[in-house]
Design an enzyme around this catalytic site. Structure first.
Site, PDB file in Angstrom:
ATOM      1  N   VAL A  55      64.058  14.426  56.989  1.00 17.55           N
ATOM      2  CA  VAL A  55      63.234  15.138  56.011  1.00 17.55           C
ATOM      3  C   VAL A  55      62.351  14.129  55.295  1.00 17.55           C
ATOM      4  O   VAL A  55      62.812  13.043  54.931  1.00 17.55           O
ATOM      5  CB  VAL A  55      64.122  15.866  54.981  1.00 17.55           C
ATOM      6  CG1 VAL A  55      63.274  16.796  54.124  1.00 17.55           C
ATOM      7  CG2 VAL A  55      65.232  16.636  55.674  1.00 17.55           C
ATOM      8  N   GLU A  56      61.080  14.490  55.064  1.00 16.55           N
ATOM      9  CA  GLU A  56      60.110  13.519  54.537  1.00 16.55           C
ATOM     10  C   GLU A  56      60.539  12.889  53.212  1.00 16.55           C
ATOM     11  O   GLU A  56      60.229  11.742  52.944  1.00 16.55           O
ATOM     12  CB  GLU A  56      58.730  14.161  54.365  1.00 16.55           C
ATOM     13  CG  GLU A  56      58.694  15.221  53.282  1.00 16.55           C
ATOM     14  CD  GLU A  56      57.295  15.777  53.033  1.00 16.55           C
ATOM     15  OE1 GLU A  56      56.506  15.857  53.968  1.00 16.55           O
ATOM     16  OE2 GLU A  56      57.031  16.146  51.872  1.00 16.55           O
ATOM     17  N   SER A  57      61.276  13.637  52.395  1.00 16.02           N
ATOM     18  CA  SER A  57      61.674  13.097  51.093  1.00 16.02           C
ATOM     19  C   SER A  57      62.708  11.984  51.220  1.00 16.02           C
ATOM     20  O   SER A  57      63.054  11.345  50.228  1.00 16.02           O
ATOM     21  CB  SER A  57      62.188  14.219  50.201  1.00 16.02           C
ATOM     22  OG  SER A  57      63.111  15.020  50.910  1.00 16.02           O
TER      23      SER A  57
END
Lengths: 268, 308
Positions: A55-57
């Site tokens: 996930v990008e976060s």
């Protein structure tokens, strides 16, 4: 076990299930907010148990009991092997070439699979301003298989997007190569509530590959700003089974964050 | 005074903003979407009326929207401006549509790489991506040079995109733990903040709790950034509210929806929100009190524990 098909599903539900069918157990998938998250978690709970998510976060291989609210919902780090930074995921995984499948969405998608999530009208003085790229451009630039889930409306599918936020094939089969993108020929698959379209890498254009149950080719053309070529004999998207719908509703999205049109019949 | 200092840096939000934030500053924005947004610090900047700001970060969300809505921002340089499932950041959107604010679009990876270049003290950095997109066709009027494309000197014929380092003047972040000299621990997803903090000329960190330095010295492998990069430590429980802080409290969906309604309505409705929840509150604790106080915060805390 014998499959018991159900016709009691919503457009959103079948879109999510159909998109999940393009995910393999060996894939590393970068998640995106919305139906993509539903599709990916559904795949993990059904036919692709080995799939791992990033996930990008910054969350790497979390175990997600259900679909979180956003990619930055604190639960996105649940049981992850590492919660790191955005750079580790978009840089050291997506850009580095470790991610197999990415999900994208946007306000406009054109015949070359280009996506606009920036604006309508002059970018300096837009009529409508959207959020912008976020992680999307990087995913579109670097990931070999792109899945797009979206409602099928004519204004969403123009012949040419007003602003290329995330490149598809840009303007034809060699568009990406000319632009300098290393991932020159990604697969792009668009799942809508009317049909499935897939990019032909030789033409750089989306082709119609499957229809949602009960939908006609005319109906797709009427709702699309370009005329996607037909790929072979038009098949129909497989109906969901009762068992699949149960998992989708009770396990993947138990709080109905995403699948609100629970009881709505498919658009036919 | 040398920045690399073990002096005690604990102060109030008011002092920190007075000392470090100035008119025209480039502000690095921590947080992503509904996680660890530096809302308490943003409130203080608004109350002190620091104007002509440039906001930069990856996902600019509710704290950016508040600052734009207060009329203090002349430019945003970012990966994305929005609140995901909660909808558009309406102040941001309108300010761009009405040409009251400049927007310089990059994407998340490019922005975090610009901070990476900044934190390493190098002038620019190559990135894959953006090529072929219209993001490279447009740039904000005040941007001098957005990017450059060169030939890879080690692989002739390969085009490489270069983007400039970004070193914000002041970064505002909200984290779980810090000590009084500025060692910082971010728990859970770290978003773009490790790079952002180290790239910034100065950083104000607000934290859920101040812990003894011994905590870091005995868990040194979990220090997100050491004190060398931090200039002010503000202890503010629930300082990300209505956003979440992993391990401490969940986001308040009801208040975010309420904010969104006011923001979407705009005009007097929005001014009323700012007057009631920002200008009308002397401290951030007063904001929390107004938003439901102990009862509401306990509920959000329990929701977080349930998730863990």
């Amino acid at each position: 076990m014998e499959k018991v098909y159900s016709e009691n599903y919503s457009g959103d539900e079948l879109m999510a299930i159909e998109a999940s069918r393009f995910i393999k157990s060996t894939d590393t998938v970068i998640l995106g907010t919305g139906l993509p998250m539903v599709a990916a978690i559904f795949a993990q709970k059904t036919h692709a148990v080995g799939v791992n998510f990033v996930v990008e976060s910054g969350s790497i291989d979390p175990i997600l009991p259900f679909a979180p609210f956003t990619v930055a919902d604190p639960i996105i780090g649940h049981m992850a092997v590492r919660t790191g930074s955005l750079r580790e995921v978009l840089g050291c995984m997506v850009q580095r070439g470790l991610v197999d499948v990415g999900f994208l969405g946007g306000a406009e998608i054109d015949q070359f699979g280009n996506i606009n999530s920036t604006c309508i009208g002059d970018p300096q003085s837009p009529k409508v301003r959207f959020p912008g790229s976020g992680g999307a451009n990087c995913i579109a630039s670097c990931v070999p298989k792109i899945l797009i889930i979206t409602e099928h409306e004519k204004r969403r599918f123009p012949a040419k997007v007003q602003f290329i936020t995330s490149p598809g094939y840009i303007d034809g089969p060699d568009g990406r190569k000319k632009a300098g993108l290393k991932m020159a020929k990604p697969d792009i698959i668009v799942v809508t509530d009317l049909c499935v379209m897939q990019i032909n890498p030789d033409t750089g254009r989306l082709e119609l590959t499957k229809l949602m149950p009960g939908v006609t080719i005319d109906e797709v053309y009427k709702n699309t700003g370009f005329e996607p070529r037909l790929r072979g004999k038009m098949g129909e998207v497989e109906l969901p089974t009762e068992a699949e719908l149960k998992i989708l509703r009770e396990e993947v999205d138990p709080n109905h964050i995403y699948l609100k049109e629970f009881s709505k019949q498919p658009r036919t | 005074m040398s920045k690399v200092s073990k002096r005690v840096k604990v102060m109030s939000a008011q002092e920190a903003v007075e000392n470090l934030v100035f008119h025209g500053a480039i502000i690095g924005m921590g947080g992503q979407n509904v996680t660890r947004c530096a809302v308490a610090l943003a409130h203080e900047i608004i109350k002190q009326g620091k104007r002509d700001l440039t906001l930069t970060g990856c996902n600019l969300s509710i704290h950016m929207d508040l600052m734009v809505g207060a009329g203090l921002v002349k430019k945003c340089e970012f990966g994305l401006g929005g609140l995901g499932r909660f909808g558009a950041t309406f102040q941001f959107r309108r300010a761009i549509e009405e040409r009251r604010m400049e927007a310089e679009d990059y994407d998340h990876l490019t922005m975090v790489c610009r901070f990476l270049a900044g934190e390493m003290g190098i002038p620019f950095i190559p990135v894959r991506g953006l090529m072929g997109s219209d993001i490279l066709k447009y740039q904000a009027p005040s941007t001098k040079k957005k990017f450059e494309i060169i030939n890879n000197p080690w692989n002739q014929g390969e085009k490489v995109l270069l983007v400039p380092a970004m070193e914000p003047d002041v970064t505002i972040v909200h984290v779980q733990k810090a000590d009084e000299i500025g060692n910082v621990l971010i728990q859970g997803i770290a978003c773009h903040e490790p790079e952002l903090i180290r790239a910034s000329k100065t950083t104000i960190v607000s934290c859920e709790e101040i812990v003894p330095t011994r905590f870091f010295r005995t868990n040194s492998d979990s220090t997100t950034v050491p004190y060398h990069y931090i200039d002010a430590v503000v202890e503010q429980r629930f300082g990300a509210y209505p956003a979440a802080t992993t391990g401490y409290y969940s986001f308040d969906a009801d208040h975010i929806n309420y904010y969104q309604q006011r923001s979407r309505a705009g005009g007097e409705e929005y001014k009323k929100y700012l007057n009631e929840y920002v200008y009308g509150c002397e401290t951030f604790d007063d904001v929390l009190e107004k938003c439901g106080g102990v009862k509401r915060l306990n509920h959000l805390h329990r929701e977080m524990l349930r998730l863990m």
